[in-house]
Scaffold this motif. Structure first.
Motif, PDB file in Angstrom:
ATOM      1  N   UNK A 173       0.826  -1.203   0.000  1.00  0.00           N
ATOM      2  CA  UNK A 173       0.000   0.000   0.000  1.00  0.00           C
ATOM      3  C   UNK A 173       0.861   1.255   0.000  1.00  0.00           C
ATOM      4  N   UNK A 174       0.281   2.366  -0.436  1.00  0.00           N
ATOM      5  CA  UNK A 174       0.933   3.655  -0.261  1.00  0.00           C
ATOM      6  C   UNK A 174       0.670   4.156   1.157  1.00  0.00           C
ATOM      7  N   UNK A 175       1.406   5.175   1.565  1.00  0.00           N
ATOM      8  CA  UNK A 175       1.245   5.760   2.898  1.00  0.00           C
ATOM      9  C   UNK A 175      -0.194   6.240   3.099  1.00  0.00           C
ATOM     10  N   UNK A 176      -0.729   6.939   2.110  1.00  0.00           N
ATOM     11  CA  UNK A 176      -2.072   7.497   2.256  1.00  0.00           C
ATOM     12  C   UNK A 176      -3.144   6.401   2.224  1.00  0.00           C
ATOM     13  N   UNK A 238       7.584  10.760   0.328  1.00  0.00           N
ATOM     14  CA  UNK A 238       8.483   9.625   0.103  1.00  0.00           C
ATOM     15  C   UNK A 238       7.714   8.377  -0.311  1.00  0.00           C
ATOM     16  N   UNK A 239       6.489   8.213   0.214  1.00  0.00           N
ATOM     17  CA  UNK A 239       5.686   7.050  -0.164  1.00  0.00           C
ATOM     18  C   UNK A 239       5.353   7.088  -1.648  1.00  0.00           C
ATOM     19  N   UNK A 240       4.912   8.257  -2.130  1.00  0.00           N
ATOM     20  CA  UNK A 240       4.581   8.372  -3.550  1.00  0.00           C
ATOM     21  C   UNK A 240       5.834   8.272  -4.425  1.00  0.00           C
ATOM     22  N   UNK A 241       6.984   8.642  -3.867  1.00  0.00           N
ATOM     23  CA  UNK A 241       8.232   8.567  -4.629  1.00  0.00           C
ATOM     24  C   UNK A 241       8.856   7.177  -4.573  1.00  0.00           C
ATOM     25  N   UNK A 242       8.255   6.280  -3.814  1.00  0.00           N
ATOM     26  CA  UNK A 242       8.790   4.929  -3.702  1.00  0.00           C
ATOM     27  C   UNK A 242      10.000   4.824  -2.803  1.00  0.00           C
ATOM     28  N   UNK A 243      10.154   5.790  -1.886  1.00  0.00           N
ATOM     29  CA  UNK A 243      11.291   5.796  -0.974  1.00  0.00           C
ATOM     30  C   UNK A 243      10.848   5.375   0.424  1.00  0.00           C
ATOM     31  N   UNK A 244      11.748   4.800   1.220  1.00  0.00           N
ATOM     32  CA  UNK A 244      11.382   4.443   2.592  1.00  0.00           C
ATOM     33  C   UNK A 244      11.092   5.695   3.424  1.00  0.00           C
ATOM     34  N   UNK A 245      10.146   5.609   4.364  1.00  0.00           N
ATOM     35  CA  UNK A 245       9.833   6.778   5.206  1.00  0.00           C
ATOM     36  C   UNK A 245      10.991   7.174   6.115  1.00  0.00           C
TER      37      UNK A 245
END
Length: 418
Positions: A173-176, A238-245
């Motif tokens: 899942x994405x963050x949102x 970062x979630x939408x960019x595919x990077x770790x939080x």
């Protein structure tokens, strides 16, 4: 050694590591037991070196985030954020214990969601003690609330709990999207906890022990709040960019840490110490120990009975199993053990397991490391952490919380998908 022998050895070592973490003889760090246990399992062949390294590599981003957020929380405390929260609570309650309880629920839920449950237990609980004393209120309802909300209110964001980060990574899942799916469960659990606390502690909440002290003016640490808001926005980006939080948490820690160093309010050594390096090492070693338990029988045994569908009965079965396992072997090993089993079923079973491992620990002291830390804080304040009361609260909140939160998750999965 046979697979059965490896399983027996791995289980015994896991129980030994957890027992050491609970008792902490001579206040030795948990890694003192976990690292040798992991090393022994690799040496005897219960876990191969490539398997152990793969487990460590999988956990590194999660542990990196844990270290960054621990530093961020400590820097926020140094900036006076938790002191300001206590001042606001004292001013808002106006000497009324029921108002104070509502304020504690609000603040503890937000702190847990944004800065993780460890910040609530270690940094907020002492503030709650002090605020209750100034307000002339009995501290028991309010400090027990901080313990329960550290676990129960950690459902909302992927960054609220180490278990959430692990589940987030497995959910796809994405963050949102994660936050959207879990928000109704989070709100339900907090409302349930508040209703139970108002009823169980009705006698304590009806009494003030002394006239409340004059409320201090609230000094808001604007800079720290601004950095926190930007860090939270960074989690989404970062979630939408595919990077770790972890990158967003690290950025927030660097900004506050750089400011504190420039003003000579801290040192590099203190910042490194607040990252909890030995606890991070403990998490990595624990992952290797749990890996041995999983691959030599637990995955087969649990997988044979655990459903992977999205129907309400299936999700409830996963949540209840996760809660039971959390109370048997602690929530962190439980989620490490369950995720490889439930993740093929998609986000539904993964989030149901997360509900179980986050809410289940409110039933027993050994269910989560946060609860054990909370007990230490109480002992430092010469307060009683009674097992009977803790269990009574858990019997009221955990079964109803599991049912309501899982039903809310099921409804969200049907409505918005996942």
């Amino acid at each position: 050694m046979s697979s059965v022998g490896f399983e027996v050895l791995a289980v015994l070592l896991l129980l030994g590591v957890l027992g050491f973490a609970v008792l902490r003889p001579r206040r030795l760090p948990e890694a003192v037991a976990a690292v040798p246990a992991a090393g022994l399992l690799v040496t005897v062949g219960a876990v191969s070196p490539p398997e152990a390294w793969a487990e460590v590599r999988q956990l590194l981003p999660v542990v990196g985030f844990l270290a960054a957020v621990l530093v961020l929380a400590q820097l926020c405390a140094d900036e006076g954020l938790f002191t300001a929260a206590g001042q606001w609570l004292g001013s808002a309650c106006a000497g009324r214990p029921t108002r104070l309880l509502g304020g504690v629920f609000l603040v503890a839920s937000l702190v847990t969601a944004v800065l993780s449950l460890d910040a609530t237990v270690v940094l907020l609980t002492p503030v709650v003690f002090a605020t209750a004393a100034r307000a002339g209120a009995r501290p028991r309802p309010h400090v027990y609330a901080s313990a329960h909300l550290a676990n129960a209110a950690s459902l909302l964001l992927p960054v609220s709990n180490l278990t959430n980060l692990l589940a987030f990574a497995a959910s796809g899942l994405t963050f949102t999207r994660f936050t959207l799916l879990m928000a109704p469960s989070w709100l339900f659990v907090i409302a349930l906890e508040y209703a139970v606390f108002r009823w169980v502690f009705r006698a304590d909440l009806a009494v003030t022990t002394a006239p409340p002290e004059r409320a201090e003016p609230v000094r808001v640490p604007v800079f720290a709040l601004g950095v926190l808001a930007l860090t939270l926005a960074g989690f989404v980006v970062t979630s939408f960019a595919g990077l770790p939080p972890a990158w967003a948490a690290l950025a927030g820690a660097l900004v506050l840490g750089g400011r504190a160093l420039a003003r000579k309010r801290t040192t590099v050594g203190a910042l490194l110490g607040s990252a909890g390096p030995l606890f991070c090492l403990f998490v990595l070693a624990l992952g290797v120990v749990v890996k041995a338990v999983v691959v030599h029988g637990l995955d087969t045994a649990v997988g044979a009975v655990l459903p992977l569908g999205r129907s309400l009965p299936e999700l409830l079965t996963v949540a209840a199993t996760a809660a039971l396992l959390a109370n048997l072997i602690n929530n962190l090993p439980a989620v490490l053990a369950l995720l490889p089993i439930v993740s093929p079923g998609g986000s539904g079973p993964v989030l149901a397991a997360l509900i179980g491992v986050n809410l289940g620990p409110n039933l027993t002291y050994v269910g989560s490391l946060a609860t054990l830390l909370w007990r230490r804080v109480l002992h430092e304040h010469d307060a009683d952490a009674g097992l009977r009361l803790f269990t009574r609260l858990g019997l009221w909140t955990v079964p109803l919380g599991l049912l309501g939160a899982t039903m809310a998750l099921w409804a969200m999965l049907l409505t918005v998908g996942g």
